[in-house]
Design a protein around this motif. Structure first.
Motif, PDB file in Angstrom:
ATOM      1  N   LEU A  86      -4.137   8.918  -6.423  1.00  0.00           N
ATOM      2  CA  LEU A  86      -2.697   8.788  -6.651  1.00  0.00           C
ATOM      3  C   LEU A  86      -2.018   8.188  -5.425  1.00  0.00           C
ATOM      4  N   VAL A  87      -2.322   8.774  -4.255  1.00  0.00           N
ATOM      5  CA  VAL A  87      -1.685   8.317  -3.008  1.00  0.00           C
ATOM      6  C   VAL A  87      -2.062   6.867  -2.738  1.00  0.00           C
ATOM      7  N   GLN A  88      -3.334   6.562  -2.963  1.00  0.00           N
ATOM      8  CA  GLN A  88      -3.806   5.208  -2.696  1.00  0.00           C
ATOM      9  C   GLN A  88      -3.096   4.195  -3.589  1.00  0.00           C
ATOM     10  N   LYS A  89      -2.954   4.560  -4.869  1.00  0.00           N
ATOM     11  CA  LYS A  89      -2.266   3.675  -5.816  1.00  0.00           C
ATOM     12  C   LYS A  89      -0.819   3.477  -5.404  1.00  0.00           C
ATOM     13  N   CYS A  90      -0.182   4.596  -4.982  1.00  0.00           N
ATOM     14  CA  CYS A  90       1.213   4.505  -4.550  1.00  0.00           C
ATOM     15  C   CYS A  90       1.351   3.540  -3.388  1.00  0.00           C
ATOM     16  N   ARG A  91       0.478   3.680  -2.389  1.00  0.00           N
ATOM     17  CA  ARG A  91       0.572   2.832  -1.203  1.00  0.00           C
ATOM     18  C   ARG A  91       0.338   1.368  -1.561  1.00  0.00           C
ATOM     19  N   GLU A  92      -0.644   1.157  -2.428  1.00  0.00           N
ATOM     20  CA  GLU A  92      -0.894  -0.220  -2.863  1.00  0.00           C
ATOM     21  C   GLU A  92       0.338  -0.812  -3.522  1.00  0.00           C
ATOM     22  N   GLY A  93       0.967  -0.004  -4.372  1.00  0.00           N
ATOM     23  CA  GLY A  93       2.154  -0.486  -5.090  1.00  0.00           C
ATOM     24  C   GLY A  93       3.298  -0.773  -4.141  1.00  0.00           C
ATOM     25  N   VAL A  94       3.539   0.146  -3.209  1.00  0.00           N
ATOM     26  CA  VAL A  94       4.645  -0.043  -2.266  1.00  0.00           C
ATOM     27  C   VAL A  94       4.386  -1.278  -1.410  1.00  0.00           C
ATOM     28  N   MET A  95       3.143  -1.414  -0.946  1.00  0.00           N
ATOM     29  CA  MET A  95       2.794  -2.575  -0.119  1.00  0.00           C
ATOM     30  C   MET A  95       3.031  -3.866  -0.894  1.00  0.00           C
ATOM     31  N   GLU A  96       2.658  -3.838  -2.172  1.00  0.00           N
ATOM     32  CA  GLU A  96       2.804  -5.055  -2.967  1.00  0.00           C
ATOM     33  C   GLU A  96       4.264  -5.436  -3.102  1.00  0.00           C
ATOM     34  N   PHE A  97       5.127  -4.424  -3.308  1.00  0.00           N
ATOM     35  CA  PHE A  97       6.558  -4.699  -3.412  1.00  0.00           C
ATOM     36  C   PHE A  97       7.119  -5.220  -2.097  1.00  0.00           C
ATOM     37  N   LEU A  98       6.690  -4.578  -0.999  1.00  0.00           N
ATOM     38  CA  LEU A  98       7.213  -4.996   0.305  1.00  0.00           C
ATOM     39  C   LEU A  98       6.816  -6.427   0.622  1.00  0.00           C
ATOM     40  N   LEU A  99       5.622  -6.825   0.128  1.00  0.00           N
ATOM     41  CA  LEU A  99       5.107  -8.145   0.487  1.00  0.00           C
ATOM     42  C   LEU A  99       5.591  -9.243  -0.449  1.00  0.00           C
TER      43      LEU A  99
END
Lengths: 188, 583, 390
Positions: B118-131
């Motif tokens: 869950l945490v990993q998916k969240c971080r991936e998603g946030v990173m994708e939005f930020l980038l």
């Protein structure tokens, strides 16, 4: 445990005497010498040899037309079709360079320049060819496709200072390279 | 659990100490009640990636990078008793959705997962939005190498972009102040700079405009970021959106060597990191020390440093022959200085030390005075108004140290006596270190002209050096090792980030060799290293007793009480007490 | 001083200068060139083919390469002009004297080698040998084994473990093979019954070369008289061939040539005994090695291959050529001798680029277990044959 016992080969009397082997060796080397002197060394034609052995007589005969594409000669900077200097002085090549041959002093591109949005370019870019080992790491690390190892290999100079290629000279050697990724387009 | 009556539960043991039990990635630890989850994870040595959170600033929770999975024990039904397992903990009911770790506090029997799908998916998603709108210009961006966005996209990102559309264009290379440039495309809206200007610098000039993907950070209309603490926003910026004009495009950070030292522009002695490549200083940044400067530093101080590559640096000892300075070697210069000083009686010589000198240099100045038979030394006072933040009223970095080393609480008063002596002609020779007599010291060019002998130690060719008969080139504050005592009585260490230029030397060595030249003793009898010299100080000055330069930590130690406080720290402590920041 | 003594003195001085500096030194220089060219043609390379007359230096359009024949001159010049490094840790005196000790003995040994028969000048018969002594081979062995001092001292004075090991190896190798060398030559001396090298060569000229008994005082192979009287010669050929093999191999070992160049074995000892040497001092070791090789070839040629003799009964005819009182036959013999020596030097080179280096224990085993015994037995075989025939 696997201990493999290897039997030493049984030597015949001729082997033990050693002399037949020496004579055989002498015969082989003599064969090479004679072929060499007759200009019939194996592979002589393939190497454009002058006749004696397979050695190419360097300044007289050159192999330039047979250099492979991946040949690593003098590193140089390139410009692209739009005459933009591709280097943005990220200094990754300076960082990766094993013999520390590269020195870059970065500079900001003035706001009235057509390529102002690239923001950065080298003010000075020097490659010390007395240090360069032609490893090609700079080409490999460059994120901007700005530095390439050319096919030139005969770098000579009469002083150490002469062997340092400055920015101007690097662009002169590098020339224009087409078909590169254009990452600084309008959309970026 | 059968023996609950005889054995206390973990929650009760923790509660007795004001702590709570938290399970972090499967391990139970005890943390103070009210701790933020992100700080609890830090205590458990689990990294939670974050952008907007900063312990010295409020937590708006707008970057969403610190999402973790959280769980609490299920609330028991009426009449039902909580169930404890063999270790005395309740089972954790994990929440299906993540929470941000930076602004939630821990509770008893709480569970935190900093890893997992869950945490990993969240971080991936946030990173994708930020980038999504972040430009791919790492090769030119100054932040590359110390960029949190780079680091976390390597650690937690997807590795590739699915974004086919056009990126949003925003203003680039905006001059938002005299010292700062802003690139809005690189900004990830963490608002650290906005909060810093509002909460710490107390001059809110930055803010967000527009909405959604068009959100842009900028200065208020008609305002500029001129605040003297503005460059701290550059340090705070986790990406390359804010860049300092001074350091912009000068050097990539991975080439720079970091040396921990202290600021020598005022009595606060803000802790700094000096970033050098070769023998050139590229920037000075503040280093966290919660007893001195928190995480901050004034712009005027960080931009004011002496670099060995400066043009006006003195590089060789100079002796004035027929009104022209001629370069000479150290042996000749020190010999000449010693011979010249021997021509005068103790009453005719004045020694002017400086509050900018380190303890070690001041101690050697005292030894020089003793060798010449002079009783008192003077230092030049620099009192200006404090800025009520970090800049102290005392602009000498080591006045406290000078008082301790010279054992004279009125060191600055002697200067007036010297001035009068020079004026009246009683004092014919002056030895001065690290001070320009024509500026704060109050001497006039005629005074110096009237002197029969003027020997000075300087780093650069100033007016006093021009007037001196013998000039000895010293080391700048970034080029020497030593110690200073700040206004609050804290002993702090300077480390040498670079080498003095050419023939210039550390000041304490110059004075030591001058003392040796005067006494004629052999060199072995003097301290050979600055550590040995500090050892002598430690045995002769009570406040330094038991200290050594090597064992003195990078954060320093308080060795005397002066009663002086640092205003910015006072305010920070108040905010911490009010719970506005973590601190 | 009488007339004969004066002539003797003058002729000796002339012989020393001519044999050492006019003949041997250029041969040494050109054997380094030959080494490089022969090795390169064996290995399908070109070798030094550029150094000639550098006309471009003087404004010419093109250099004259001369097939690189001036390479030895360039090498010598380089040796002289290069910086002479003397490391701080060496024992200076011995470090300096070692190269000379290594080079000098080889030149000394030249003085008993008969370079030719003799020439008649103004009615004086001048033998083309510097010192016509009756202990030729013994003198050669005595002097040649001195060169080991140069190498051992060089290794020791360098104060460097690799150099030292090189020196020790050289010493051990020299002692081991000296024995085989000495013993293997005895059968030859038994056959000729004397120690004067000039006379040994003269005997070969008259009665067939040691290894090529195709003629004797009764005529050559074409004559029936030869066949009736050559049985002794053919029977003695067996032990003499064994002698030749042992002697030649031992000379290889004595001169530290491949496959016995363990004192300077690069793969194990960096550069061996001359690791610390540079410029002309290094060149002297090099010179010594080649000089020893040439002396070795000369001795082998003298003892086994007829020395200056042309063979087939032609020698007396050559000796009798006369222009008035001047008989130049000796000079023709000199040319024949040099041709033989050069051929043998090329054989040395050929072997070097063919046979790989021995392991040190193999080298010692070969010296002590094989050659020593074989040479000893060979003496008895020869003695037996001679006894049988008498």
């Amino acid at each position: 445990m696997a201990i493999i016992k290897i039997k030493r080969p049984q030597l015949t009397l001729a082997d033990k005497l050693y002399l037949p082997a020496v004579i055989k060796g002498l015969w082989i080397t003599l064969g090479h010498a004679i072929r060499s002197m007759r200009g019939k060394t194996h592979g002589a034609a393939q190497f454009n040899s002058s006749g004696l052995g397979v050695t190419m007589q360097y300044p007289e005969t050159k192999w330039d037309d047979q250099l492979p594409d991946y040949y690593r000669g003098v590193p140089a900077l390139v410009t692209d079709e739009q005459e933009r200097e591709r280097c943005v002085s990220c200094q990754l090549c300076e960082f990766i360079c094993p013999p520390k041959a590269i020195t870059i002093i970065p500079d900001e591109i003035e706001s009235d320049d057509p390529w102002a949005k690239v923001e950065k370019r080298p003010k000075e870019f020097e490659i010390d060819m007395t240090r360069c080992i032609y490893c090609g790491m700079c080409e490999e690390v460059c994120p901007e496709q700005a530095i390439y190892l050319r096919q030139d290999y005969a770098m000579t100079g009469l002083s150490r200072a002469e062997m340092v290629n400055d920015k101007e000279r690097l662009y002169e050697i590098g020339g224009v390279r087409t078909g590169l990724v254009n990452k600084w387009n309008e959309l970026k | 659990m059968s023996d609950t009556d005889t054995q206390q539960l973990p929650k009760d043991i923790a509660a007795a100490k004001g702590l709570v039990n938290v399970q972090i990635d499967g391990h139970w630890i005890q943390v103070p009640r009210g701790t933020r989850m992100i700080e609890a994870c830090k205590l458990a040595e689990k990294e939670v990636p974050h952008y907007c959170y900063h312990p010295k600033l409020s937590s708006p929770g707008n970057c969403r990078m610190c999402l973790v999975q959280m769980g609490m024990p299920p609330r028991p039904a009426p009449g039902q008793d909580p169930v404890y397992d063999a270790d005395g903990y309740q089972a954790i009911g994990w929440m299906p959705r993540p929470v941000i770790a930076c602004s939630n506090t821990v509770g008893e029997n709480m569970g935190i997962r900093t890893q997992g799908e869950l945490v990993q998916k969240c971080r991936e998603g946030v990173m994708e939005f930020l980038l999504i709108n972040h430009p791919l210009d790492c090769p030119i961006c100054d932040q590359a190498g110390e960029c949190r966005l780079q680091e976390f996209s390597v650690e937690h990102g997807k590795g590739e972009s699915r974004f086919k559309e056009d990126k949003v264009k925003k203003p680039k290379n905006v001059k938002i102040g005299p010292r700062i440039r802003l690139d809005d495309e690189r900004c990830i809206m963490c608002s650290r700079c906005i909060r810093f200007m509002d909460e710490v610098a107390d001059e809110p000039v930055l803010g967000f405009t527009e909405r959604g993907t068009h959100t842009t950070v900028g200065v208020f209309p008609g305002r500029e970021l001129t605040n003297n603490y503005g460059l701290n926003t550059v340090d705070l910026c986790p990406v390359g959106a804010l860049t300092s004009n001074d350091f912009r495009f000068q050097m990539r950070t991975w080439f720079l060597k970091e040396t921990d030292s202290i600021d020598t522009n005022c009595g606060t002695g803000a802790n700094t990191t000096i970033w050098t490549r070769g023998n050139k200083i590229f920037r000075v940044t503040p280093r966290q020390n919660d007893d001195v400067n928190s995480c901050w530093m004034p712009d005027s101080h960080r931009l004011n440093y002496v670099c060995p590559t400066d043009d006006d640096r003195l590089t060789a000892p100079l002796i004035k022959v027929d009104n022209v300075h001629e370069e000479t070697c150290w042996e000749n210069a020190l010999e000449a200085a010693a011979d010249a000083l021997k021509q005068f009686t103790p009453g005719e010589i004045a020694i002017i030390a400086s509050g900018r000198q380190t303890n070690e240099e001041l101690f050697m100045m005292r030894a020089l005075a003793a060798e010449l038979g002079i009783e008192s030394l003077a230092i030049v006072a620099r009192e200006e108004a404090s800025d009520d933040m970090l800049i102290s009223a005392d602009r000498n970095p080591n006045t406290t140290g000078a008082k301790l080393i010279l054992q004279d609480s009125e060191v600055a008063a002697t200067l007036a006596t010297f001035r009068e002596g020079v004026y009246s002609g009683d004092i014919k020779a002056v030895f001065v270190a690290s001070e320009d007599l024509l500026s704060e010291a109050g001497f006039s060019a005629d005074d110096l002209e009237a002197l029969e002998l003027l020997i000075s130690i300087h780093t650069s060719a100033n007016a006093t050096a021009q007037a001196s008969d013998i000039v000895l080139p010293g080391a700048g504050s970034a080029e020497k090792r030593g110690s200073m005592v700040n206004v609050a009585g804290r002993l702090q260490k300077l480390n040498a980030a670079c080498l003095p230029p050419a023939d210039a030397r550390s000041d304490w060595e110059i004075i030591r060799d001058l003392v040796l030249a005067l006494s004629g003793e052999s060199a072995e009898q003097a301290p050979q290293t600055i550590d040995a010299l500090f050892q002598i100080i430690a045995t002769s000055i009570p406040e330094f007793d038991g200290k050594s330069l090597a064992s003195l930590g990078d954060l320093g130690e308080t060795i005397t009480e002066t009663g002086v406080t640092i205003p910015l720290l006072e305010r920070e402590n108040q905010r911490k007490a009010r719970g506005e920041i973590v601190g | 001083m009488d007339h004969a003594t004066l002539i003797f003195l003058i002729s000796t001085a002339v012989k020393i200068i001519v044999f050492t500096f006019v003949l041997t030194l250029p041969i040494i220089a050109y054997s380094t060139y030959a080494e490089r060219r022969v090795s390169s043609i064996i290995q399908d390379r070109v070798g030094p083919n550029r150094v000639g007359i550098p006309l471009t230096l003087f404004g010419g359009k093109k250099d004259i390469p001369f097939c690189g024949l001036l390479q030895p001159l360039a090498d010598g010049l380089k040796g002289l002009l290069k910086e002479d490094l003397v490391p701080g840790h060496v024992r200076k005196f011995f470090f300096w004297i070692a190269p000379a000790l290594a080079a000098a003995p080889a030149f000394l040994a030249l003085c008993v080698i008969p370079f030719g028969s003799s020439i008649s000048l103004f009615g004086e018969d001048i033998k083309l040998v510097i010192a016509d002594i009756d202990a030729g081979p013994l003198f050669v062995f005595a002097i040649a084994s001195l060169s080991v001092y140069g190498i051992t001292i060089a290794g020791w004075a360098s104060n460097n473990k690799y150099s030292f090991l090189g020196g020790v190896r050289s010493c051990a190798q020299m002692i081991s093979y000296e024995i085989a060398l000495g013993l293997s030559v005895i059968p030859v001396l038994m056959v000729f019954g004397q120690l004067n090298l000039s006379d040994i060569v003269q005997a070969q000229a008259d009665g067939g070369w040691t290894l090529l008994p195709l003629w004797n005082e009764h005529g050559s192979v074409l004559d029936a008289a030869y066949w009736a009287n050559s049985g002794e010669q053919w029977l003695l050929l067996i032990p003499l061939t064994i002698s030749f093999v042992i002697f030649t191999t031992s000379i290889f070992a004595e001169t530290n040539r491949m496959p016995f160049d363990l004192p300077e074995c690069e793969t194990e000892l960096v550069g061996g005994y001359h690791t610390e040497y540079s410029s002309m001092k290094f060149a002297l070791f090099f010179l010594g090695e080649y000089a020893a090789m040439i002396v070795g070839s000369a001795v082998i040629v003298t003892l086994f291959l007829g020395g200056w003799s042309a063979g087939f009964g032609l020698d007396s005819a050559i000796s009798n050529i006369a222009w008035g009182s001047f008989k130049p036959g000796g000079l023709i013999h000199l040319a024949i001798f040099l041709a033989k020596v050069i051929a043998f030097v090329i054989f040395f080179i050929w072997v070097r680029w063919t046979v790989p280096r021995f392991r040190y224990d193999q080298l010692m085993k070969l010296g002590w277990v094989v050659f020593f015994e074989l040479a000893l037995v060979n003496i008895f075989i020869t003695a037996g044959i001679i006894m049988l025939l008498n």
